[in-house]
Motif scaffolding. Structure first.
Motif, PDB file in Angstrom:
ATOM      1  N   ALA A 260       0.837  -1.207   0.000  1.00  0.00           N
ATOM      2  CA  ALA A 260       0.000   0.000   0.000  1.00  0.00           C
ATOM      3  C   ALA A 260       0.868   1.252   0.000  1.00  0.00           C
ATOM      4  N   ARG A 261       1.941   1.244   0.814  1.00  0.00           N
ATOM      5  CA  ARG A 261       2.853   2.397   0.835  1.00  0.00           C
ATOM      6  C   ARG A 261       3.511   2.580  -0.524  1.00  0.00           C
ATOM      7  N   ASP A 262       3.917   1.493  -1.141  1.00  0.00           N
ATOM      8  CA  ASP A 262       4.574   1.589  -2.446  1.00  0.00           C
ATOM      9  C   ASP A 262       3.630   2.167  -3.500  1.00  0.00           C
ATOM     10  N   LEU A 263       2.418   1.689  -3.526  1.00  0.00           N
ATOM     11  CA  LEU A 263       1.463   2.195  -4.508  1.00  0.00           C
ATOM     12  C   LEU A 263       1.203   3.685  -4.312  1.00  0.00           C
ATOM     13  N   ARG A 267       4.838   3.556  -6.992  1.00  0.00           N
ATOM     14  CA  ARG A 267       5.638   2.397  -7.388  1.00  0.00           C
ATOM     15  C   ARG A 267       4.756   1.235  -7.810  1.00  0.00           C
ATOM     16  N   ARG A 268       5.278   0.390  -8.664  1.00  0.00           N
ATOM     17  CA  ARG A 268       4.606  -0.853  -9.045  1.00  0.00           C
ATOM     18  C   ARG A 268       4.825  -1.894  -7.959  1.00  0.00           C
ATOM     19  N   ILE A 269       3.887  -2.835  -7.886  1.00  0.00           N
ATOM     20  CA  ILE A 269       4.033  -3.937  -6.938  1.00  0.00           C
ATOM     21  C   ILE A 269       3.778  -5.250  -7.672  1.00  0.00           C
ATOM     22  N   PRO A 270       4.299  -6.353  -7.141  1.00  0.00           N
ATOM     23  CA  PRO A 270       4.014  -7.647  -7.778  1.00  0.00           C
ATOM     24  C   PRO A 270       2.531  -7.979  -7.683  1.00  0.00           C
ATOM     25  N   ALA A 271       2.035  -8.613  -8.735  1.00  0.00           N
ATOM     26  CA  ALA A 271       0.625  -9.034  -8.739  1.00  0.00           C
ATOM     27  C   ALA A 271       0.533 -10.376  -9.433  1.00  0.00           C
ATOM     28  N   TYR A 272       1.322 -11.339  -8.941  1.00  0.00           N
ATOM     29  CA  TYR A 272       1.340 -12.657  -9.545  1.00  0.00           C
ATOM     30  C   TYR A 272      -0.002 -13.347  -9.373  1.00  0.00           C
ATOM     31  N   GLY A 273      -0.396 -14.076 -10.395  1.00  0.00           N
ATOM     32  CA  GLY A 273      -1.655 -14.792 -10.339  1.00  0.00           C
ATOM     33  C   GLY A 273      -2.850 -13.943 -10.696  1.00  0.00           C
ATOM     34  N   SER A 274      -2.594 -12.666 -11.009  1.00  0.00           N
ATOM     35  CA  SER A 274      -3.683 -11.766 -11.427  1.00  0.00           C
ATOM     36  C   SER A 274      -3.619 -11.579 -12.925  1.00  0.00           C
ATOM     37  N   ALA A 275      -4.713 -11.881 -13.589  1.00  0.00           N
ATOM     38  CA  ALA A 275      -4.743 -11.724 -15.043  1.00  0.00           C
ATOM     39  C   ALA A 275      -4.610 -10.254 -15.402  1.00  0.00           C
ATOM     40  N   GLY A 276      -3.819  -9.963 -16.411  1.00  0.00           N
ATOM     41  CA  GLY A 276      -3.639  -8.582 -16.863  1.00  0.00           C
ATOM     42  C   GLY A 276      -4.350  -8.344 -18.170  1.00  0.00           C
ATOM     43  N   GLY A 277      -4.303  -7.087 -18.608  1.00  0.00           N
ATOM     44  CA  GLY A 277      -4.864  -6.724 -19.905  1.00  0.00           C
ATOM     45  C   GLY A 277      -6.354  -6.506 -19.905  1.00  0.00           C
ATOM     46  N   GLY A 278      -7.001  -6.655 -18.756  1.00  0.00           N
ATOM     47  CA  GLY A 278      -8.442  -6.469 -18.712  1.00  0.00           C
ATOM     48  C   GLY A 278      -8.805  -5.169 -18.035  1.00  0.00           C
ATOM     49  N   ALA A 279      -9.883  -5.207 -17.292  1.00  0.00           N
ATOM     50  CA  ALA A 279     -10.348  -4.016 -16.596  1.00  0.00           C
ATOM     51  C   ALA A 279      -9.398  -3.682 -15.442  1.00  0.00           C
ATOM     52  N   PRO A 280      -9.328  -2.419 -15.048  1.00  0.00           N
ATOM     53  CA  PRO A 280      -8.522  -2.067 -13.876  1.00  0.00           C
ATOM     54  C   PRO A 280      -9.078  -2.716 -12.620  1.00  0.00           C
ATOM     55  N   ARG A 281      -8.269  -2.744 -11.571  1.00  0.00           N
ATOM     56  CA  ARG A 281      -8.694  -3.339 -10.302  1.00  0.00           C
ATOM     57  C   ARG A 281      -8.458  -2.337  -9.179  1.00  0.00           C
ATOM     58  N   VAL A 282      -9.080  -2.592  -8.037  1.00  0.00           N
ATOM     59  CA  VAL A 282      -8.854  -1.731  -6.883  1.00  0.00           C
ATOM     60  C   VAL A 282      -7.972  -2.454  -5.882  1.00  0.00           C
ATOM     61  N   ALA A 283      -6.916  -1.764  -5.456  1.00  0.00           N
ATOM     62  CA  ALA A 283      -6.033  -2.295  -4.438  1.00  0.00           C
ATOM     63  C   ALA A 283      -6.564  -1.892  -3.071  1.00  0.00           C
ATOM     64  N   VAL A 284      -6.794  -2.892  -2.211  1.00  0.00           N
ATOM     65  CA  VAL A 284      -7.393  -2.661  -0.898  1.00  0.00           C
ATOM     66  C   VAL A 284      -6.530  -3.325   0.165  1.00  0.00           C
ATOM     67  N   PHE A 285      -6.226  -2.577   1.225  1.00  0.00           N
ATOM     68  CA  PHE A 285      -5.544  -3.152   2.381  1.00  0.00           C
ATOM     69  C   PHE A 285      -6.610  -3.559   3.384  1.00  0.00           C
ATOM     70  N   PRO A 286      -6.706  -4.862   3.730  1.00  0.00           N
ATOM     71  CA  PRO A 286      -7.774  -5.322   4.626  1.00  0.00           C
ATOM     72  C   PRO A 286      -7.574  -4.789   6.035  1.00  0.00           C
ATOM     73  N   GLY A 287      -8.650  -4.457   6.659  1.00  0.00           N
ATOM     74  CA  GLY A 287      -8.592  -3.959   8.023  1.00  0.00           C
ATOM     75  C   GLY A 287      -9.983  -3.604   8.475  1.00  0.00           C
TER      76      GLY A 287
END
Length: 313
Positions: A260-263, A267-287
């Motif tokens: 979350a701090r990097d974003l 900065r870019r962050i790893p997102a392995y296992g997430s399909a790319g090239g489609g719709a944008p996504r929302v990055a959420v820190f659970p809490g």
């Protein structure tokens, strides 16, 4: 005091412009940073998605969502605006109107469903050379808008046709037929243009007399609040929290505190296992509560921030 931040689902009253609703929310919440996703004409009622504070940045992703409307179409007469905001100026011959029944309507509807080319009403908010089409029409200009592709996934009759009588400008009594419909459609579809085109398909003219938006994406009118009068002294509403609001618009990418701090620093962050090239996504820190971090684009195993939101304080 923390500035308000989130989405608000409102049931726009008839006769109010969408801009007037925004003005009411500014007064209601005591903040200037308010916007909406998708204008409703003053004649229309129903669901208006309103963003407050930094959450206004989410409205871009709400504008393009599919929508559902219920409406009443009057067959047998047309108006310059294709709706009830202007006086009927053309009436169909009585024999043609008499021939309009449930079977005739049902037979005409399929040609207005699916992926179609729709010509918007000349009296619309579409810009022509930098000016709104409706402004050009009101200035006496002839405006012809180009047809554009839209998707109408549902356009169905939900009532039996009702025969009514209206009086034209010459004082003559003319017959018309009212029918209630439901429409599921892509963003940018004009329901009043569907009313006009249904009338044309039946050879009797047509226009819209009632329009209500009941759904925007996953948001439903049942969850909307009434808009209080300007004079009403009512407590501020509870906003839909940013992370919850964003999850109703886009798929969620769960991130760590470090990510979350990097974003938020761009900065870019790893997102392995997430399909790319489609719709944008929302990055959420659970809490408790969850923290909306950013809207990201995922490509080649990395998530790059597109829109960043402030941390919860």
């Amino acid at each position: 005091m923390t500035s308000p931040h989130g989405l608000l689902l409102l049931d726009k009253p008839q006769g109010w412009s969408s801009h007037r609703v925004v003005s009411r929310v500014r007064k209601w919440l005591g903040t200037r940073k308010v916007g909406h996703a998708g204008t409703l004409d003053p004649m229309a009622t129903g669901l208006l998605v309103v963003g407050v504070g930094p959450a206004t940045r989410l409205l871009t992703f709400a504008v393009g969502l599919d929508k559902t409307y219920t409406a009443t179409i009057r067959l047998g007469a047309s108006t310059p605006t294709d709706d009830a905001d202007s006086v009927p100026d053309r009436f169909a011959p009585a024999p043609a109107v008499d021939a309009v029944d449930a079977a005739a309507v049902d037979a005409a509807l399929p040609r207005l469903r699916g992926d179609i080319l729709q010509t918007p009403s000349a009296v619309s908010a579409i810009k022509v050379d930098g000016r709104r089409a409706y402004a050009r029409v009101r200035a006496g200009e002839d405006v012809e808008l180009e047809a554009r592709p839209v998707t109408v996934s549902r356009f169905e009759r939900v009532s039996d046709p009702r025969r009514e009588s209206v009086v034209d400008a010459q004082g003559r009594t003319c017959g018309v037929v009212d029918v209630d419909v439901v429409v599921d459609c892509s963003s940018g579809t004009y329901v009043r243009a569907l009313a006009r085109d249904l009338g044309a398909a039946l050879g009797v003219h047509g226009h819209l007399t009632r329009l209500r938006r009941t759904r925007v994406g996953d948001y439903a009118i049942d969850d909307a609040l009434a808009v209080p009068d300007f004079e009403a002294d009512v407590p501020p509403p509870v906003l839909l929290p940013p992370a919850e609001a964003a999850a109703g618009l886009l798929a969620v990418l769960t991130v760590t505190a470090e990510q979350a701090r990097d974003l938020r620093m761009g900065r870019r962050i790893p997102a392995y296992g997430s399909a790319g090239g489609g719709a944008p996504r929302v990055a959420v820190f659970p809490g408790e509560p969850a923290d909306l971090v950013a809207v990201v684009d995922v490509r080649e195993g990395e998530a790059a921030p597109r829109v960043v939101f402030p941390a919860l304080t």
